[in-house]
Each structure stands twice: as structure tokens, then as C-alpha cells.
Write an enzyme that holds these catalytic residues in place. Sequence first.
Site, short mmCIF file in Angstrom:
data_model
loop_
_atom_site.label_atom_id
_atom_site.label_comp_id
_atom_site.label_asym_id
_atom_site.label_seq_id
_atom_site.Cartn_x
_atom_site.Cartn_y
_atom_site.Cartn_z
N LYS A 16 26.99 15.51 24.74
CA LYS A 16 28.45 14.86 25.17
C LYS A 16 27.96 13.16 25.46
O LYS A 16 28.75 12.34 25.15
CB LYS A 16 28.86 15.20 26.39
CG LYS A 16 29.49 17.02 26.01
CD LYS A 16 29.85 17.44 27.27
CE LYS A 16 28.86 17.71 28.31
NZ LYS A 16 27.93 19.00 27.87
N GLY A 40 23.77 16.82 33.11
CA GLY A 40 22.71 15.84 32.85
C GLY A 40 22.98 15.23 31.46
O GLY A 40 23.10 16.02 30.49
N HIS A 41 23.53 14.01 31.33
CA HIS A 41 24.08 13.59 30.25
C HIS A 41 22.94 12.31 29.68
O HIS A 41 22.99 11.43 30.29
CB HIS A 41 25.49 12.93 30.18
CG HIS A 41 26.43 14.13 30.50
ND1 HIS A 41 27.73 13.87 30.63
CD2 HIS A 41 26.58 15.42 30.62
CE1 HIS A 41 28.47 14.89 30.90
NE2 HIS A 41 27.53 15.83 30.84
N GLN A 225 29.47 20.06 31.54
CA GLN A 225 29.42 21.44 31.06
C GLN A 225 30.00 21.76 29.67
O GLN A 225 30.09 20.90 28.80
CB GLN A 225 29.82 22.27 32.20
CG GLN A 225 28.96 22.49 33.32
CD GLN A 225 29.35 21.33 34.48
OE1 GLN A 225 30.35 21.24 34.71
NE2 GLN A 225 28.19 20.49 34.81
P1 GDP Z 1 25.08 16.63 27.03
O1 GDP Z 1 24.86 17.31 28.47
O2 GDP Z 1 26.16 17.31 26.51
O3 GDP Z 1 25.48 15.30 27.48
O4 GDP Z 1 23.78 16.92 26.61
P2 GDP Z 1 22.38 16.67 27.26
O5 GDP Z 1 21.92 15.20 27.08
O6 GDP Z 1 22.06 17.52 28.30
O7 GDP Z 1 21.30 17.20 25.95
C1 GDP Z 1 21.41 16.80 24.58
C2 GDP Z 1 19.94 16.45 24.12
O8 GDP Z 1 19.84 16.23 22.64
C3 GDP Z 1 19.63 15.03 24.85
O9 GDP Z 1 18.23 15.08 24.81
C4 GDP Z 1 20.22 14.05 23.70
O10 GDP Z 1 19.31 12.70 23.77
C5 GDP Z 1 19.80 14.82 22.53
N1 GDP Z 1 20.78 14.69 21.22
C6 GDP Z 1 22.05 14.29 21.08
N2 GDP Z 1 22.31 14.17 19.70
C7 GDP Z 1 21.26 14.61 19.09
C8 GDP Z 1 20.81 14.58 17.66
O11 GDP Z 1 21.77 14.57 16.80
N3 GDP Z 1 19.67 14.97 17.37
C9 GDP Z 1 18.77 15.05 18.38
N4 GDP Z 1 17.58 15.02 17.76
N5 GDP Z 1 18.92 14.93 19.64
C10 GDP Z 1 20.06 14.55 20.10
P1 IMO Z 2 26.11 19.25 31.15
O1 IMO Z 2 27.20 18.37 31.37
C1 IMO Z 2 24.03 23.37 30.81
C2 IMO Z 2 24.78 25.94 34.05
C3 IMO Z 2 23.78 26.39 34.98
C4 IMO Z 2 24.01 27.93 35.28
C5 IMO Z 2 25.65 27.77 35.48
C6 IMO Z 2 26.09 27.65 36.96
O2 IMO Z 2 24.74 18.41 31.15
O3 IMO Z 2 26.39 19.79 29.68
P2 IMO Z 2 26.00 25.29 38.58
O4 IMO Z 2 25.01 24.66 39.32
O5 IMO Z 2 27.20 24.68 37.96
O6 IMO Z 2 26.75 26.29 39.59
O7 IMO Z 2 25.37 26.46 37.52
O8 IMO Z 2 26.10 26.73 34.85
N1 IMO Z 2 25.28 24.56 33.97
C7 IMO Z 2 24.93 23.80 32.98
N2 IMO Z 2 24.29 24.38 31.57
N3 IMO Z 2 24.65 22.11 31.01
C8 IMO Z 2 25.25 21.44 32.16
O9 IMO Z 2 25.89 20.16 32.35
C9 IMO Z 2 25.42 22.58 33.10
N4 IMO Z 2 25.86 22.62 34.29
C10 IMO Z 2 25.62 23.74 34.90
O10 IMO Z 2 22.42 26.30 34.26
O11 IMO Z 2 23.95 28.75 34.46
MG MG Z 3 23.45 18.10 29.61
#
Ligand code: GDP
Ligand code: IMO
Ligand code: MG
Length: 432
Positions: A16, A40-41, A225
Site C-alpha cells: 500500500k 508498517g508502510h 492492514q
Molecule cells: P504495506 O504495509 O502494504 O505498505 O506493505 P509493506 O511495506 O509492509 O510491505 C511491502 C514490501 O514490498 C515493502 O518492502 C515494499 O518496499 C516492497 N514492494 C512493494 N511493491 C513491490 C514490488 O512490486 N516488487 C518488490 N520486489 N517489492 C515490492
Molecule cells: P500494514 O498496514 C500485516 C496483524 C498482526 C496480527 C493481527 C493483530 O503494514 O499492512 P494488532 O497489533 O493489530 O492487534 O495485531 O494483525 N497486523 C498486520 N499484519 N500488516 C499490517 O499492517 C498489520 N497490522 C496488524 O500481525 O496478526
Molecule cells: Mg506493512
Amino acid sequence: MSTIAIVGTQWGDEGKGKIVHLLGKEADGIVRYQGGPNAGHTVVFDGKMFVLHLIPAGILIPKKICYIANGVVIDPFSLYEEVQLLQKRDITVAGRLFISELAHLIFPYHKILDVAREESTAQGSRKIGTTRKGIGPAYADKVERTGIRVIDYLEKETFEELLEQNLRLKEKFLQKFSAIEKLRKEILDQAKILRPFLKKFACDTSWMLNCAIEKNKKIIFESAQGTMLDIDFGTYPYVTSSNPIAGAVGSDCGIGPNKIDSILGIVKAYTTRVGEGPFPTELKDEVGERLRQVGKEFGATTGRPRRCGWFDALVVQRSVRINGITKLALTKLDVLAGIDALKVCVAYKHRGKTLTQFPNSRTILREAVPVYKTLPGFKEIPKDAKKWEDLPGTAQRYVQYLEKLSGAKISFVSLGRSRDETIRLDKSSLWE
Ligand code: GDP
Ligand code: IMO
Ligand code: MG
């Protein structure tokens, strides 16, 4: 059209942050509407990496206005640290971040309660695998009507009264883990710094957003999430404590639901999940390990290894339906390169019956066995792929198959961490 909700379609971490960073360029404002520092974005650009927990990814785009809406639970100390970190890295936050006075706050006792619940061995207790950030206990207080909002925190006397009430209410349980006196002192000491800090950002974000929409400003609503972690529609009880679905944008921001013009779902080309709970297509073999290593599937908030598995069409179909998604951004297709045969779950088998809808029953979900369709894999994706034609034929077929199964148009294919590594398939503007 001037507003887009960007939602996760699986168990979070779909990418995201990257897509908000990509589309945020075209927007005026970006809003986080639910969740808290459990998110964690990750955003990668110009060789730099940022991980945002509470502040929308739009803060990384110069001049964009960012909002943290009333549906979010804010740990003021985490927010303080996040702002400091951004400022240290030359990102201006002052004057660009607005926080709802109505958002509820997370205090150290919420984190103690979260950890205690996770580590409890009492009979009947169940480990969720939370991020231990105090999310569940803070939302519980909100619903219980003992929560403390930003506006309450800013009024010193009101806050101190509410804090006492909360400490008294929770005392019996809390004192097993921490001396109440110590906890009270920590919270009051922190408030001396955090109150003036929060005051600079606090305002009526609902009013601001309604004014911005009225003026036809382009607004992105960034979910945290994903739909399968939704408190109502996720794999309860292994869910988070808020509604990440698009339907929550109205109440979580204080705008009418008719003000959300389009809904974009973010979907990984495979599936991941962090924490406990059902995950029918999970791979506990070397393919799962390969996805984890190549996809760098480790939690952006907790560092925990993410569980990995094949794409599950039942999950994404449910998300498309519940959120009203019309367009999808498919991420991490590049991670699948080099796998000979790609499996896609198209149904579940349960006690001889074929299920074509994601089940609500926890028993069925525990026992359901995925039915897979196997597609040929692709060796590699060219580093400089910029358009559809640059993708290998087998990768194109995989994307087309996922689109057909999902029931929404795949408008973006993401092939790497930075926003430049994205193919836009749908030439029409998302805002139209
Ligand atoms: P979010 O929580 O939905 O914002 O996603 P996260 O940041 O937690 O996890 C997505 C991970 O995938 C991050 O490390 C991004 O940098 C990485 N990412 C996003 N899009 C791509 C993609 O198309 N290819 C690869 N290899 N990594 C990606
Ligand atoms: P983003 O925004 C992935 C998961 C936790 C656990 C459950 C409940 O980065 O996609 P909580 O601390 O919210 O009470 O935990 O939800 N969880 C996530 N998993 N991405 C997240 O956020 C999450 N935020 C919470 O691992 O299973
Ligand atoms: Mg994340």
C-alpha cells in the site's frame, strides 16, 4: 471524481505504501483512516527507504497535505518519534500534518495489556500474534467509553482525571506487571513534552476534509492492514481491532460515504500473513522460503518473518466484493520470477464438498484444503520493463488469469520497490 480509497485485499503488507507514494503525486491530500502504529508502510525512492507507521506515505511527497483521521489510534510517543525521524531526514512535517482531535490515544498501559494477553498461559487464552503496540486494548477502551482522545489529552485537567479513572479501572490487572505509581509518573512526565507537540497538529480533520472535497481537491484514503484482518470480515479472532475496509472511510474520517468516488485494491501476486491464524494456501516448504527471501517478507513493524503462500482467489474475490473494488494494483510480480509452475487457489475442498466462497466458519477454514490451478511460470522480468508488452507471455497470462478470477480490473502491475518500477495498464485517469 476526486477521492480514492486505497485498501489492502489480503492480510496486509500488499504494498500500500508504494502505491500511495505512486498515486500521491496526483493528489492534494492523503489520509490515514484506521489502525495505528501496528502498520508498517515501506516507501523506497532515490535509493532511500522509509517505513511509516502512523503518518500517511504522502508525507514523502513534497507539499502534500496529510491527515490522521479520527478512526486511527495514536501512540503519541510513537508519533513523536516518527516526526523526529522524518525531520532528521529532511522531510518537512510542520504545516503539512493534521491530526483529528477525536482520534483515541494509546498509552503504555495499553501495550502492557496487549503483551500480557499475548503471553498469557491461562486456560482459554489465545495468542493472536499481535504487533504488541497496544492496538486492541486502545480500541477496546474506545468502545467501552473509557478511552482518551487527542482533545482530552490537550486539556490538562480533563486528561489527568481520565488517566486516574483508567488507572483505577485497570489497576488490579496492571499491578501484576508494573507499579501503578511508576506508570502514572511515566505518562504524566511524557505528557509535558507530548501535549505541546500534539497541540501543533490537532484540529477538526472532518471539517477540513469536507471543505477540501467541496473544493474538488484530490484526496487519497490510505488504509492500514488488509481486508482479511478486518474485525468484521477477516479471519476472526485472528484479526486487528479496526475496519480496514473501504466502508469504514466514512465513519473513520467524518465524511459521507457518498464522498468516496473510487476504490483501488492492492493485491500481492502471492499471499503473505504475519501472526497467527488460518492461511489455507500457506507454503511451509522451500517455495515458501524462497518467496520470503526474494520478496524480503519480514515485518516492517516487528521484523517477524511473514508466512508466505500461493495466491488465493477466494480471499481476493471476498475483498473485491466487500470493499466494492473496481480496480486493482498487482504488486510483487517480480518476486515470482524463476518459479517453474505457479499455483493459484481457485476453490477449497471441505469434507468432499467444493467451496467457491471464503468460509466464515472457523472450523471449515481450519480444515479446508485448497484446490489449485497450475500455470506456467516465467524465468525473469526485464529490469527495464515499462509496458505490458515488455512482460514475458507467461507473466501476462498469469496476470490475466488473476484479473479474471478477481473480478476487478488490474490497472497497475508493480515490479519493484520504487514507484518507477510500475506498469500502468489502465490509461484512463483513476480520478475520472
Ligand atoms: P504495506 O504495509 O502494504 O505498505 O506493505 P509493506 O511495506 O509492509 O510491505 C511491502 C514490501 O514490498 C515493502 O518492502 C515494499 O518496499 C516492497 N514492494 C512493494 N511493491 C513491490 C514490488 O512490486 N516488487 C518488490 N520486489 N517489492 C515490492
Ligand atoms: P500494514 O498496514 C500485516 C496483524 C498482526 C496480527 C493481527 C493483530 O503494514 O499492512 P494488532 O497489533 O493489530 O492487534 O495485531 O494483525 N497486523 C498486520 N499484519 N500488516 C499490517 O499492517 C498489520 N497490522 C496488524 O500481525 O496478526
Ligand atoms: Mg506493512
